[in-house]
Design a protein around this motif. Structure first.
Motif, PDB file in Angstrom:
ATOM      1  N   ARG A 225      30.813  26.001 -23.658  1.00 40.28           N
ATOM      2  CA  ARG A 225      31.717  25.022 -23.024  1.00 40.28           C
ATOM      3  C   ARG A 225      31.379  23.604 -23.450  1.00 40.28           C
ATOM      4  O   ARG A 225      32.280  22.776 -23.597  1.00 40.28           O
ATOM      5  N   ARG A 226      30.106  23.309 -23.649  1.00 47.37           N
ATOM      6  CA  ARG A 226      29.718  21.968 -24.120  1.00 47.37           C
ATOM      7  C   ARG A 226      30.378  21.666 -25.452  1.00 47.37           C
ATOM      8  O   ARG A 226      30.861  20.561 -25.686  1.00 47.37           O
ATOM      9  N   TYR A 227      30.404  22.637 -26.334  1.00 50.63           N
ATOM     10  CA  TYR A 227      30.996  22.403 -27.650  1.00 50.63           C
ATOM     11  C   TYR A 227      32.518  22.379 -27.581  1.00 50.63           C
ATOM     12  O   TYR A 227      33.154  21.634 -28.322  1.00 50.63           O
ATOM     13  N   GLU A 228      33.126  23.151 -26.696  1.00 50.08           N
ATOM     14  CA  GLU A 228      34.579  23.054 -26.498  1.00 50.08           C
ATOM     15  C   GLU A 228      34.942  21.648 -26.024  1.00 50.08           C
ATOM     16  O   GLU A 228      35.903  21.038 -26.496  1.00 50.08           O
ATOM     17  N   ARG A 229      34.162  21.138 -25.093  1.00 45.58           N
ATOM     18  CA  ARG A 229      34.380  19.786 -24.576  1.00 45.58           C
ATOM     19  C   ARG A 229      34.120  18.745 -25.661  1.00 45.58           C
ATOM     20  O   ARG A 229      34.847  17.760 -25.789  1.00 45.58           O
ATOM     21  N   ALA A 230      33.100  18.962 -26.472  1.00 44.25           N
ATOM     22  CA  ALA A 230      32.763  18.025 -27.539  1.00 44.25           C
ATOM     23  C   ALA A 230      33.872  17.921 -28.578  1.00 44.25           C
ATOM     24  O   ALA A 230      34.163  16.834 -29.080  1.00 44.25           O
ATOM     25  N   VAL A 231      34.510  19.036 -28.898  1.00 43.91           N
ATOM     26  CA  VAL A 231      35.627  19.017 -29.852  1.00 43.91           C
ATOM     27  C   VAL A 231      36.750  18.142 -29.298  1.00 43.91           C
ATOM     28  O   VAL A 231      37.286  17.279 -30.004  1.00 43.91           O
ATOM     29  N   GLU A 232      37.091  18.341 -28.037  1.00 45.98           N
ATOM     30  CA  GLU A 232      38.152  17.529 -27.440  1.00 45.98           C
ATOM     31  C   GLU A 232      37.729  16.063 -27.358  1.00 45.98           C
ATOM     32  O   GLU A 232      38.524  15.161 -27.611  1.00 45.98           O
ATOM     33  N   PHE A 233      36.483  15.814 -27.003  1.00 42.90           N
ATOM     34  CA  PHE A 233      35.969  14.447 -26.939  1.00 42.90           C
ATOM     35  C   PHE A 233      36.117  13.764 -28.297  1.00 42.90           C
ATOM     36  O   PHE A 233      36.566  12.616 -28.387  1.00 42.90           O
ATOM     37  N   ALA A 234      35.744  14.453 -29.365  1.00 46.32           N
ATOM     38  CA  ALA A 234      35.864  13.884 -30.711  1.00 46.32           C
ATOM     39  C   ALA A 234      37.316  13.562 -31.032  1.00 46.32           C
ATOM     40  O   ALA A 234      37.612  12.511 -31.617  1.00 46.32           O
ATOM     41  N   GLU A 235      38.240  14.429 -30.649  1.00 53.69           N
ATOM     42  CA  GLU A 235      39.670  14.165 -30.868  1.00 53.69           C
ATOM     43  C   GLU A 235      40.108  12.906 -30.130  1.00 53.69           C
ATOM     44  O   GLU A 235      40.847  12.081 -30.676  1.00 53.69           O
ATOM     45  N   VAL A 236      39.655  12.746 -28.889  1.00 51.65           N
ATOM     46  CA  VAL A 236      40.008  11.569 -28.093  1.00 51.65           C
ATOM     47  C   VAL A 236      39.445  10.310 -28.740  1.00 51.65           C
ATOM     48  O   VAL A 236      40.151   9.313 -28.926  1.00 51.65           O
TER      49      VAL A 236
ATOM     50  N   ALA B 297      27.600  26.770 -33.244  1.00 51.18           N
ATOM     51  CA  ALA B 297      28.607  25.887 -32.644  1.00 51.18           C
ATOM     52  C   ALA B 297      28.339  24.431 -33.014  1.00 51.18           C
ATOM     53  O   ALA B 297      29.276  23.679 -33.298  1.00 51.18           O
ATOM     54  N   GLY B 298      27.074  24.032 -33.025  1.00 53.51           N
ATOM     55  CA  GLY B 298      26.714  22.667 -33.400  1.00 53.51           C
ATOM     56  C   GLY B 298      27.047  22.369 -34.847  1.00 53.51           C
ATOM     57  O   GLY B 298      27.559  21.297 -35.175  1.00 53.51           O
ATOM     58  N   LYS B 299      26.779  23.320 -35.726  1.00 54.28           N
ATOM     59  CA  LYS B 299      27.095  23.126 -37.142  1.00 54.28           C
ATOM     60  C   LYS B 299      28.606  23.096 -37.359  1.00 54.28           C
ATOM     61  O   LYS B 299      29.095  22.314 -38.178  1.00 54.28           O
ATOM     62  N   ALA B 300      29.345  23.918 -36.619  1.00 55.89           N
ATOM     63  CA  ALA B 300      30.810  23.913 -36.746  1.00 55.89           C
ATOM     64  C   ALA B 300      31.390  22.583 -36.274  1.00 55.89           C
ATOM     65  O   ALA B 300      32.296  22.030 -36.908  1.00 55.89           O
ATOM     66  N   LEU B 301      30.869  22.057 -35.164  1.00 59.83           N
ATOM     67  CA  LEU B 301      31.319  20.753 -34.681  1.00 59.83           C
ATOM     68  C   LEU B 301      31.005  19.677 -35.710  1.00 59.83           C
ATOM     69  O   LEU B 301      31.851  18.825 -36.015  1.00 59.83           O
ATOM     70  N   ALA B 302      29.814  19.709 -36.269  1.00 59.43           N
ATOM     71  CA  ALA B 302      29.429  18.722 -37.273  1.00 59.43           C
ATOM     72  C   ALA B 302      30.329  18.803 -38.503  1.00 59.43           C
ATOM     73  O   ALA B 302      30.752  17.781 -39.034  1.00 59.43           O
ATOM     74  N   ALA B 303      30.622  20.005 -38.950  1.00 55.01           N
ATOM     75  CA  ALA B 303      31.483  20.164 -40.122  1.00 55.01           C
ATOM     76  C   ALA B 303      32.871  19.588 -39.874  1.00 55.01           C
ATOM     77  O   ALA B 303      33.498  19.054 -40.780  1.00 55.01           O
ATOM     78  N   ARG B 304      33.317  19.670 -38.639  1.00 56.92           N
ATOM     79  CA  ARG B 304      34.648  19.187 -38.282  1.00 56.92           C
ATOM     80  C   ARG B 304      34.687  17.682 -38.036  1.00 56.92           C
ATOM     81  O   ARG B 304      35.694  17.048 -38.298  1.00 56.92           O
TER      82      ARG B 304
END
Length: 110
Positions: free
Chosen positions: A12-23, A87-94
């Motif tokens: 859930r932290r990474y799901e939230r982080a993806v949305e946070f990055a979009e915002v 999940a952390g590496k996927a967020l970083a790649a994105r």
């Protein structure tokens, strides 16, 4: 992660982080370059055509925008992401230009 009584579950932290990055990225793009004309004689502070309202409605955040400051000279800051999990590496790649992590061997780091 501030303001919570306890941490969200890892996924859930990474799901939230993806949305946070979009915002955040949307807010950084609130104003085009040159949007703030600051023409006191004409009574015109900014060019409305160069302003973008984010109007984000998501699972974790609702943000109308725009950001209340003009964009920086480089447009966006360098984004750094910490993490070694998948999940952390996927967020970083994105989202990131830099990833930092702690590894015990060169092979693991590679």
């Amino acid at each position: 992660n501030f303001g919570f009584d306890e941490h969200l579950a890892h996924a859930r932290r990474y799901e939230r982080a993806v949305e946070f990055a979009e915002v955040v990225e949307g807010l950084w793009d609130s104003w085009d370059e040159g949007a703030f004309v600051r023409d006191k004689a004409a009574g015109r502070y900014f060019d409305p055509a160069k302003r973008h309202v984010l109007d984000h409605r998501g699972e974790f955040f609702n943000v109308r925008g725009p950001l209340n400051v003009e964009r920086s000279p480089q447009g966006r800051p360098v984004v750094v992401q910490a993490g070694s999990s998948e999940a952390g590496k996927a967020l970083a790649a994105r989202t990131a230009e830099v990833i930092f992590t702690a590894q015990q061997t060169l092979e693991d780091a590679v």
